[in-house]
Motif scaffolding. Structure first.
Motif, short mmCIF file in Angstrom:
data_model
loop_
_atom_site.label_atom_id
_atom_site.label_comp_id
_atom_site.label_asym_id
_atom_site.label_seq_id
_atom_site.Cartn_x
_atom_site.Cartn_y
_atom_site.Cartn_z
N THR A 238 0.81 -1.21 0.00
CA THR A 238 0.00 0.00 0.00
C THR A 238 0.84 1.26 0.00
O THR A 238 2.00 1.25 0.42
CB THR A 238 -0.93 -0.01 1.23
N ASP A 239 0.25 2.34 -0.50
CA ASP A 239 0.85 3.67 -0.33
C ASP A 239 -0.15 4.58 0.37
O ASP A 239 -0.04 5.80 0.31
CB ASP A 239 1.30 4.26 -1.68
N ARG A 240 -1.10 3.97 1.07
CA ARG A 240 -2.14 4.72 1.77
C ARG A 240 -1.95 4.59 3.28
O ARG A 240 -1.59 3.51 3.78
CB ARG A 240 -3.52 4.21 1.39
N LEU A 241 -2.25 5.66 4.00
CA LEU A 241 -2.17 5.65 5.45
C LEU A 241 -3.05 4.53 6.02
O LEU A 241 -2.59 3.72 6.84
CB LEU A 241 -2.62 7.00 6.00
N HIS A 242 -4.30 4.49 5.62
CA HIS A 242 -5.20 3.49 6.19
C HIS A 242 -4.90 2.08 5.68
O HIS A 242 -5.26 1.10 6.34
CB HIS A 242 -6.66 3.87 5.93
N GLY A 243 -4.26 1.98 4.54
CA GLY A 243 -3.81 0.65 4.11
C GLY A 243 -2.81 0.09 5.11
O GLY A 243 -2.84 -1.09 5.45
N LEU A 244 -1.91 0.96 5.59
CA LEU A 244 -0.91 0.56 6.59
C LEU A 244 -1.56 0.30 7.94
O LEU A 244 -1.39 -0.77 8.53
CB LEU A 244 0.14 1.66 6.71
N VAL A 245 -2.30 1.28 8.45
CA VAL A 245 -2.85 1.20 9.80
C VAL A 245 -3.82 0.03 9.96
O VAL A 245 -3.75 -0.72 10.93
CB VAL A 245 -3.54 2.53 10.17
#
Length: 324
Positions: A238-245
């Motif tokens: 992912t390159d998304r904040l919520h993808g990580l979190v």
């Protein structure tokens, strides 16, 4: 074995039923022991699609032919498998028989196959016969069908084809927006490296877009559905904040790339969660991606993600107990 048990046994696995090798030996005979067989299917046509079922059927047939000691080649669509043998590069004179595998024997492409390989004995196995008197079906010397106007007689070849070890399931959540970052955006260059690299990885990729939607089956409708989806993956890219979190909340390792020059919210959250597999969009390379892919897929990476999940669960519980 009870009567109900006996009725549940697939036809090709029933007592007394010949296995695929025996069926192929009978279907291809009589044959010249020195002659090669060309294995074809809808996966051979440039404008034909290649499905997982087609590829498994080809694998089942190729495996059976190898066990019989029958020399054979497979013709693949150049659009699907560049560099492999194609119909155009498989001269009819090199083969004594053509074996068509899986799918419907119907249409102009198969009729053209009969014309090109007119000098070969042509047989089909595990196929659907739509019309026996059509040029496509009528051009075969013999057909062992899975289904036709009179019903079915052969379990689909994909059902018992040999398989490799399960591939990891990888969720992919990327954003091409975030115009608020202006000239700091590296989204296109990150995707230009990440997506071709990911396409070459041996994994089952699923679109894990974080966007929710009601009435669109391609998206989850609630955040709980989304977390259930993530929980069934082995890795998140992912390159998304919520993808990580949310991946870490689900206990799933995340290979995250910050697509903003100088770092932004992805980097900030990775630091707060002490998550090491967070890369900068600047200087991103396939070597770096490979390194962190291996770490995320290792026992250490899996354990690290599960520790983050436990820590987040404790924080949530503490917050509820404090009335937050």
């Amino acid at each position: 074995m009870t009567g109900s048990d006996r009725s549940a046994v697939p036809p090709s696995a029933s007592p007394g039923r010949p296995d695929l090798s025996s069926r192929l030996e009978e279907l291809l005979g009589p044959r010249d022991r020195a002659g090669r067989v060309l294995v074809t299917g809808w996966f051979s046509f440039m404008d034909g699609e290649v499905t997982a079922g087609d590829a498994l059927a080809q694998r089942a047939v190729s495996d059976a032919l190898a066990r019989l000691g029958i020399a054979h080649d497979t013709a693949w669509s150049a659009g699907f498998a560049p560099g492999e043998l194609t119909l155009e590069s498989a001269p009819p004179g090199d083969y004594s028989q053509l074996l068509f595998v899986c799918g419907p024997v119907h249409g102009e492409q198969i009729a053209a196959l009969h014309h090109r390989y007119a000098s070969c004995r042509r047989v089909a196995v595990g196929v659907s016969v739509v019309a026996r008197d059509s040029p496509a079906a009528g051009g075969f010397h013999r057909i062992l069908e899975r289904d036709g106007p009179e019903g079915g007689s052969l379990l689909d070849l994909a059902a018992t084809a040999p398989t490799a070890l399960p591939a990891p399931v990888v969720g992919v959540a990327l954003t091409h927006g975030q115009g608020e970052y202006g000239d700091r955006r590296l989204h296109d260059s990150v995707a230009g490296i990440l997506l071709p690299w990911l396409a070459r990885k041996d994994c089952a990729r699923i679109d894990a877009d974080t966007r929710l939607a009601h009435g669109d089956w391609r998206h989850c409708a609630t955040p709980d559905q989304y977390l259930s989806l993530l929980g069934r993956t082995d890795l998140m890219v992912t390159d998304r904040l919520h993808g990580l979190v949310l991946a870490l909340r689900a206990g799933v390792p995340a290979l995250a790339v910050d697509p903003v020059r100088g770092g932004a919210k992805v980097t900030a959250q990775a630091r707060l969660m002490h998550w090491p597999a967070a890369l900068s969009g600047e200087g991103l390379t396939e070597e770096l991606l490979d390194h962190w892919w291996d770490w995320c897929r290792s026992p250490a990476g899996t354990a690290a993600a599960r520790r983050r999940r436990t820590a987040l669960e404790r924080r949530a519980t503490a917050g509820h107990a404090a009335g937050v």
